[in-house]
Write an enzyme that holds these catalytic residues in place. Structure first.
Site, PDB file in Angstrom:
ATOM      1  N   CYS A 103       0.788  -1.236   0.000  1.00 32.31           N
ATOM      2  CA  CYS A 103       0.000   0.000   0.000  1.00 32.31           C
ATOM      3  C   CYS A 103       0.822   1.289   0.000  1.00 32.31           C
ATOM      4  O   CYS A 103       0.713   2.078  -0.931  1.00 32.31           O
ATOM      5  CB  CYS A 103      -0.949   0.008   1.187  1.00 32.31           C
ATOM      6  SG  CYS A 103      -2.235  -1.226   1.028  1.00 32.31           S
TER       7      CYS A 103
HETATM    8  N1  LIG Z   1      -3.264  -5.242   1.554  1.00 32.26           N
HETATM    9  C1  LIG Z   1      -3.586  -4.252   2.370  1.00 32.26           C
HETATM   10  O1  LIG Z   1      -3.100  -4.142   3.491  1.00 32.26           O
HETATM   11  C2  LIG Z   1      -4.578  -3.203   1.925  1.00 32.26           C
HETATM   12  C3  LIG Z   1      -5.133  -2.345   2.882  1.00 32.26           C
HETATM   13  C4  LIG Z   1      -6.050  -1.396   2.464  1.00 32.26           C
HETATM   14  C5  LIG Z   1      -6.381  -1.283   1.122  1.00 32.26           C
HETATM   15  N2  LIG Z   1      -5.810  -2.112   0.207  1.00 32.26           N
HETATM   16  C6  LIG Z   1      -6.224  -1.977  -1.193  1.00 32.26           C
HETATM   17  O2  LIG Z   1      -7.152  -3.018  -1.476  1.00 32.26           O
HETATM   18  C7  LIG Z   1      -6.991  -3.489  -2.825  1.00 32.26           C
HETATM   19  C8  LIG Z   1      -6.690  -4.965  -2.809  1.00 32.26           C
HETATM   20  O3  LIG Z   1      -5.461  -5.174  -2.145  1.00 32.26           O
HETATM   21  P1  LIG Z   1      -4.975  -6.640  -1.711  1.00 32.26           P
HETATM   22  O4  LIG Z   1      -3.724  -6.456  -0.949  1.00 32.26           O
HETATM   23  O5  LIG Z   1      -6.115  -7.390  -1.096  1.00 32.26           O
HETATM   24  O6  LIG Z   1      -4.667  -7.263  -3.165  1.00 32.26           O
HETATM   25  P2  LIG Z   1      -4.312  -8.769  -3.534  1.00 32.26           P
HETATM   26  O7  LIG Z   1      -3.395  -8.694  -4.701  1.00 32.26           O
HETATM   27  O8  LIG Z   1      -3.904  -9.517  -2.315  1.00 32.26           O
HETATM   28  O9  LIG Z   1      -5.707  -9.392  -4.001  1.00 32.26           O
HETATM   29  C9  LIG Z   1      -6.357  -9.033  -5.173  1.00 32.26           C
HETATM   30  C10 LIG Z   1      -7.126 -10.250  -5.667  1.00 32.26           C
HETATM   31  O10 LIG Z   1      -7.926  -9.853  -6.787  1.00 32.26           O
HETATM   32  C11 LIG Z   1      -7.929 -10.925  -7.725  1.00 32.26           C
HETATM   33  N3  LIG Z   1      -8.356 -10.382  -9.019  1.00 32.26           N
HETATM   34  C12 LIG Z   1      -7.645  -9.619  -9.893  1.00 32.26           C
HETATM   35  N4  LIG Z   1      -8.414  -9.293 -10.948  1.00 32.26           N
HETATM   36  C13 LIG Z   1      -9.627  -9.837 -10.725  1.00 32.26           C
HETATM   37  C14 LIG Z   1     -10.854  -9.822 -11.442  1.00 32.26           C
HETATM   38  N5  LIG Z   1     -10.998  -9.168 -12.600  1.00 32.26           N
HETATM   39  N6  LIG Z   1     -11.903 -10.487 -10.933  1.00 32.26           N
HETATM   40  C15 LIG Z   1     -11.789 -11.175  -9.749  1.00 32.26           C
HETATM   41  N7  LIG Z   1     -10.656 -11.202  -9.029  1.00 32.26           N
HETATM   42  C16 LIG Z   1      -9.599 -10.539  -9.512  1.00 32.26           C
HETATM   43  C17 LIG Z   1      -6.517 -11.461  -7.672  1.00 32.26           C
HETATM   44  O11 LIG Z   1      -6.430 -12.776  -8.182  1.00 32.26           O
HETATM   45  C18 LIG Z   1      -6.225 -11.376  -6.164  1.00 32.26           C
HETATM   46  O12 LIG Z   1      -6.590 -12.578  -5.496  1.00 32.26           O
HETATM   47  C19 LIG Z   1      -5.875  -2.624  -3.417  1.00 32.26           C
HETATM   48  O13 LIG Z   1      -6.452  -1.537  -4.089  1.00 32.26           O
HETATM   49  C20 LIG Z   1      -5.102  -2.152  -2.201  1.00 32.26           C
HETATM   50  O14 LIG Z   1      -4.441  -0.941  -2.432  1.00 32.26           O
HETATM   51  C21 LIG Z   1      -4.928  -3.079   0.577  1.00 32.26           C
END
Ligand SMILES: NC(=O)c1ccc[n+]([C@@H]2O[C@H](COP(=O)([O-])OP(=O)(O)OC[C@H]3O[C@@H](n4cnc5c(N)ncnc54)[C@H](O)[C@@H]3O)[C@@H](O)[C@H]2O)c1
Length: 422
Positions: free
Chosen positions: A261
């Site tokens: 992030c």
């Molecule tokens: N990781 C954190 O601590 C955190 C905290 C707050 C906000 N965020 C935000 O949340 C969002 C997700 O982050 P994350 O860390 O969970 O990401 P991640 O990469 O762990 O997970 C994303 C998931 O989405 C799936 N995906 C991708 N394209 C897809 C589609 N078209 N249809 C269905 N699934 C699909 C991927 O296979 C993956 O499993 C980001 O925008 C991030 O900035 C993350």
């Protein structure tokens, strides 16, 4: 309620499982078949404290698929896909657009609210998500379906706790009905609720992450100077953090921030500012300080070992922080790149994150324990604040030069010890 969660990563999994735990029925849709199979077998596809137990406890309320045709009639559809950086630092919205296109094509007739939980730049929900959905469905946002932007603030490693005990819940609502639905969905969490427009909610997320990243780089800049002056920066920040206007959090100096992030969100805001002719001077400096910290670790190592060619260096800690298996933008990555450039021999160890790091560096030596990594090493770099690193035994090292990037090492007797900022 019936909830669908698009993207079963760190945010999607926690969101879905915590909502299931409060009595909702949850369907995960993820393009990664491996993750879908794991969820359906009640195995978490990511590591997060308490997730496995909670998933198993709620198995009857949870389903997963990689087929959007199975998108059920839902009260709320949460978009939780990744929004990574492009090479130039700008945000990559491809996954969000792909998710929105699929939702639009498979949404049923029932009224649902589409909730953007992914971190997206101000203006994305109203300027990209709504026009796409209206075009694909032929329906009207705010009337035929609802729209909200609901940023997530959880910390990896403490994600379930944070989701259940948030400091605040921000609902950036486009329409009244969506706001009411989200208010009742989040009611059991009993947290202060801020209702804004979607664009304001988007900016709250970026401003929050940028501010926290700024605190870390500020602490590192002061810490670097304190080391030169022979002052203990942790004592300094203890005194600074006692001021309630500042707070004691995010003032620990060290190897810098990583994770999925902070780096990407700060870069995205810098890039967005640039596009609008609005230079983000502070945030640029925040990134510069952060990029330099891992290189300072190597410089400290060279101070004691000289040229690193063919020297064996134990890199302890590959996760970007303790409590997670996530290696995205971990500070151990630039450190290991630099060690490779110098032709050093790396022996790496992490209690949780080695499988993920193997996808980035396939050919370095991964060890089964910290002790194995330290055996016959000339130097050691501590990159993650795992508790087990506080009580390491350095006796088996060839030359016990230990550079601590996280201030975790407690037993410093008989070794050459340097903290990065202390
Ligand atoms: N990781 C954190 O601590 C955190 C905290 C707050 C906000 N965020 C935000 O949340 C969002 C997700 O982050 P994350 O860390 O969970 O990401 P991640 O990469 O762990 O997970 C994303 C998931 O989405 C799936 N995906 C991708 N394209 C897809 C589609 N078209 N249809 C269905 N699934 C699909 C991927 O296979 C993956 O499993 C980001 O925008 C991030 O900035 C993350």
């Amino acid at each position: 309620m019936n909830i669908s969660v698009i993207g079963a990563g760190y945010v999607g999994m926690i969101t879905g499982v915590c909502f299931a735990d409060r009595g909702n029925k949850v369907t995960f849709i993820d393009v990664d078949r491996g993750k879908v199979d794991k969820i359906n077998n009640l195995l978490p596809p990511i590591y997060e404290e308490g997730l496995e137990e909670m998933l198993k406890r709620n198995g009857g309320k949870i389903d997963a698929t990689d087929d959007y045709a199975r998108l059920p009639d839902s009260d709320a559809i949460f978009i939780c896909v990744g929004t990574p950086s492009r090479k130039d630092g700008s945000i990559n919205l491809d996954y969000v657009k792909e998710a929105v296109r699929n939702i639009g094509e498979h949404m049923g007739d029932k009224w649902s609210v589409i909730v953007v939980k992914s971190t997206v730049l101000p203006g994305t929900t109203e300027g990209v998500v709504i026009p796409m959905l209206e075009k694909i469905t032929g329906k009207k946002a705010g009337i035929d379906f609802g729209i909200s932007m609901n940023p997530e603030f959880l910390r990896e490693g403490k994600a379930i706790y944070d989701f259940e005990h948030p400091d605040r819940i921000v609902i950036g609502s486009y329409d009244r009905k969506s706001e009411e639905l989200l208010r009742s969905l989040y009611a059991p969490f009993n947290a202060p609720l801020l209702v804004t427009t979607p664009t304001t909610a988007e900016m709250i997320k970026y401003a929050s992450n940028s501010f926290l990243a700024t605190k870390i780089s500020f602490a590192n800049e002061i810490g670097n100077l304190c080391k030169k002056l022979g002052i203990d920066t942790y004592d300094v920040m203890k005194g600074v953090g006692m001021d309630h206007r500042i707070s004691p959090y995010f003032l620990n100096s060290g190897a810098g921030f990583g994770g999925s992030c902070f780096p990407k969100d700060v870069r995205a805001l810098i890039s967005a500012g640039e596009t609008m002719g609005n230079d983000m001077d502070i945030l640029r400096a925040v990134m510069n300080v952060n990029d330099r910290q891992p290189i300072r670790m190597i410089e400290l190592l060279e101070k004691h070992l000289g040229n690193l060619e063919r020297k064996k260096v134990a890199v302890l800690g590959l996760a970007f922080k303790a409590g997670t298996d996530d290696v995205r933008e971990s500070r151990s990555i630039p450190v290991m790149e630099k060690l490779m450039e110098e032709n050093a021999k790396i022996s790496a160890y992490d209690p949780l994150a080695m499988e993920n790091m193997k996808k980035i560096f396939g050919s370095i030596e991964y060890c089964q324990s910290a002790e194995d990594a330290l055996r016959d090493a000339d130097g050691c770099l501590i990159m993650t604040d795992w508790d087990e690193f506080s009580r390491l035994d350095f006796d088996a090292m060839k030359k016990a030069v230990v550079i601590d990037g996280r201030r975790v090492v407690e037993n410093r007797e008989g070794i050459i010890y340097e903290g990065i900022c202390w």
